[in-house]
Motif scaffolding. Structure first.
Motif, PDB file in Angstrom:
ATOM      1  N   GLY A  90       0.826  -1.215   0.000  1.00  0.00           N
ATOM      2  CA  GLY A  90       0.000   0.000   0.000  1.00  0.00           C
ATOM      3  C   GLY A  90       0.854   1.256   0.000  1.00  0.00           C
ATOM      4  N   GLY A  91       1.921   1.216   0.798  1.00  0.00           N
ATOM      5  CA  GLY A  91       2.799   2.387   0.917  1.00  0.00           C
ATOM      6  C   GLY A  91       3.401   2.800  -0.414  1.00  0.00           C
ATOM      7  N   GLN A  92       3.870   1.811  -1.196  1.00  0.00           N
ATOM      8  CA  GLN A  92       4.497   2.164  -2.477  1.00  0.00           C
ATOM      9  C   GLN A  92       3.491   2.708  -3.481  1.00  0.00           C
ATOM     10  OE1 GLN A  92       8.215   0.107  -3.969  1.00  0.00           O
ATOM     11  NE2 GLN A  92       7.105  -1.563  -3.047  1.00  0.00           N
ATOM     12  N   ILE A  93       2.255   2.203  -3.417  1.00  0.00           N
ATOM     13  CA  ILE A  93       1.221   2.728  -4.316  1.00  0.00           C
ATOM     14  C   ILE A  93       0.977   4.205  -3.992  1.00  0.00           C
ATOM     15  CG2 ILE A  93      -1.220   2.569  -4.979  1.00  0.00           C
ATOM     16  CD1 ILE A  93      -1.039  -0.456  -4.365  1.00  0.00           C
ATOM     17  N   VAL A  94       0.803   4.486  -2.697  1.00  0.00           N
ATOM     18  CA  VAL A  94       0.546   5.861  -2.269  1.00  0.00           C
ATOM     19  C   VAL A  94       1.739   6.760  -2.624  1.00  0.00           C
ATOM     20  CG1 VAL A  94       0.213   7.346  -0.245  1.00  0.00           C
ATOM     21  CG2 VAL A  94      -1.020   5.166  -0.423  1.00  0.00           C
ATOM     22  N   LEU A  95       2.949   6.295  -2.316  1.00  0.00           N
ATOM     23  CA  LEU A  95       4.136   7.121  -2.571  1.00  0.00           C
ATOM     24  C   LEU A  95       4.342   7.364  -4.066  1.00  0.00           C
ATOM     25  CD1 LEU A  95       6.749   5.766  -0.003  1.00  0.00           C
ATOM     26  CD2 LEU A  95       5.582   7.978   0.027  1.00  0.00           C
ATOM     27  N   GLY A  96       4.137   6.315  -4.877  1.00  0.00           N
ATOM     28  CA  GLY A  96       4.313   6.473  -6.327  1.00  0.00           C
ATOM     29  C   GLY A  96       3.384   7.547  -6.878  1.00  0.00           C
ATOM     30  N   LEU A  97       2.118   7.513  -6.437  1.00  0.00           N
ATOM     31  CA  LEU A  97       1.153   8.508  -6.913  1.00  0.00           C
ATOM     32  C   LEU A  97       1.488   9.890  -6.357  1.00  0.00           C
ATOM     33  CD1 LEU A  97      -2.105   6.378  -6.534  1.00  0.00           C
ATOM     34  CD2 LEU A  97      -0.937   6.973  -8.669  1.00  0.00           C
ATOM     35  N   TRP A  98       1.873   9.915  -5.089  1.00  0.00           N
ATOM     36  CA  TRP A  98       2.211  11.186  -4.431  1.00  0.00           C
ATOM     37  C   TRP A  98       3.439  11.818  -5.091  1.00  0.00           C
ATOM     38  CZ3 TRP A  98       0.121  14.521  -1.069  1.00  0.00           C
ATOM     39  CH2 TRP A  98       0.958  15.452  -0.438  1.00  0.00           C
TER      40      TRP A  98
END
Lengths: 207, 104
Positions: free
Chosen positions: A194-202
């Motif tokens: 989940g963290g990488q999905i959020v960070l990638g989009l952010w």
């Protein structure tokens, strides 16, 4: 006029222009964070969630999923994510020749070597362990390889975000291995997937 | 009081400043292919060519034409002289800002 290239209004404006161009170039050379991190995050979210449902937190499975089904989905998802990441890295270094592309090539081969050796170790040692520990060995080495390569990538490309992402992966890996297979899978799915999905989009929105 | 510093007329044009700033960001030892540079800057090929010629005349960029397989590729790199000129230019702009800040 094109020939004149437009006169520049003020020193403030000029410095801002230089800074904007620098930032745009840095983000072009770093590649698209959505291509690099989101597929990887998705693969981990799906794969580790299935592993978590298989293990459960107290040794009882939460869903009738066999270890091999979970591992197979996890592996396929990672291969797909790896293909996206490889495409992202190719796009990032295409059109650039010199130190940057040489570093990119060596870095790419480091990923390949890390994953290959991980597979050799897993195939050799995992069958000797109880099923849960065998799965934990696979997951533990996989995250170790990724953690170190993210940190090394941060050092090579002077990218603190990537470095700290590597630190986070290493920390989650260590804590998860200590707590056991169920917790390892849960923490990896939520925090790293989940963290990488959020960070990638952010990071795409805030380069 | 120091006199306001002279601004390098080759770089003191928005489009060429952006070209030099982009190439400078890559660091020495790197070249960027013409199409990649064009996309990065959002310029037309014709426009970029004109500015690159001016920068090349001044000795600020080096343009290498080569082949990748059968396709011709043009690479652009900032020369040492171009890097120094960009450095001097940013120093001059900062000095202008400081002077303006001191007198107002």
């Amino acid at each position: 006029m094109a020939d004149d290239g437009d006169r520049i209004p003020s020193p403030e404006e000029t410095l801002r222009l230089i800074e904007e161009q620098r930032a745009a170039t840095v983000s072009r050379l770093r590649g698209d964070p959505v291509l690099l991190y989101v597929p990887w995050g998705t693969a981990w979210l799906v794969g580790f969630s299935l592993l978590f449902l298989h293990y459960g937190l107290d040794g009882r499975p939460y869903a009738p999923i066999s270890l091999w089904q979970a591992l197979a989905v996890h592996l396929i998802a990672q291969v797909v994510a790896g293909a996206f990441a490889a495409y992202g890295i190719t796009k990032q270094t295409s059109g650039v020749r010199g130190d940057i592309s040489t570093k990119g090539t060596m870095y790419g081969y480091s990923w390949f070597a890390g994953m290959a050796v991980m597979t050799v170790i897993g195939i050799r040692l995992a069958p000797m362990l109880p099923e849960a520990e065998g799965g934990l060995l696979w997951a533990g080495i996989a995250l170790l390889v990724v953690a170190i390569l993210y940190m090394a990538g941060g050092a090579i490309f002077l990218n603190w975000r990537m470095f700290f992402l590597g630190v986070a992966v290493a920390a989650v890996d260590a804590v998860g291995v200590v707590l056991g297979p169920g917790w390892h899978a849960l923490l990896a799915a939520v925090l790293l997937g989940g963290g990488q999905i959020v960070l990638g989009l952010w990071w795409r929105r805030h380069p | 009081m120091s006199a306001p510093p002279e601004l390098d007329p080759v770089i003191h044009a928005q489009a060429r400043l952006r070209v030099v700033a982009a190439l400078n960001t890559m660091g020495a030892g790197n070249e960027m292919a013409f199409p990649a540079l064009k996309d990065l800057l959002g310029m037309t090929a014709g426009n970029l060519s004109v500015h690159l010629s001016k920068l090349e005349e001044a000795g600020y960029v080096e343009i290498t034409k080569t082949h990748k397989g059968r396709t011709p590729v043009t690479y652009v790199a900032l020369t040492q002289r171009g890097r120094a000129a960009f450095d001097d230019y940013t120093k001059a702009i900062r000095a202008l800002l400081d002077n303006a800040g001191g007198t107002s």
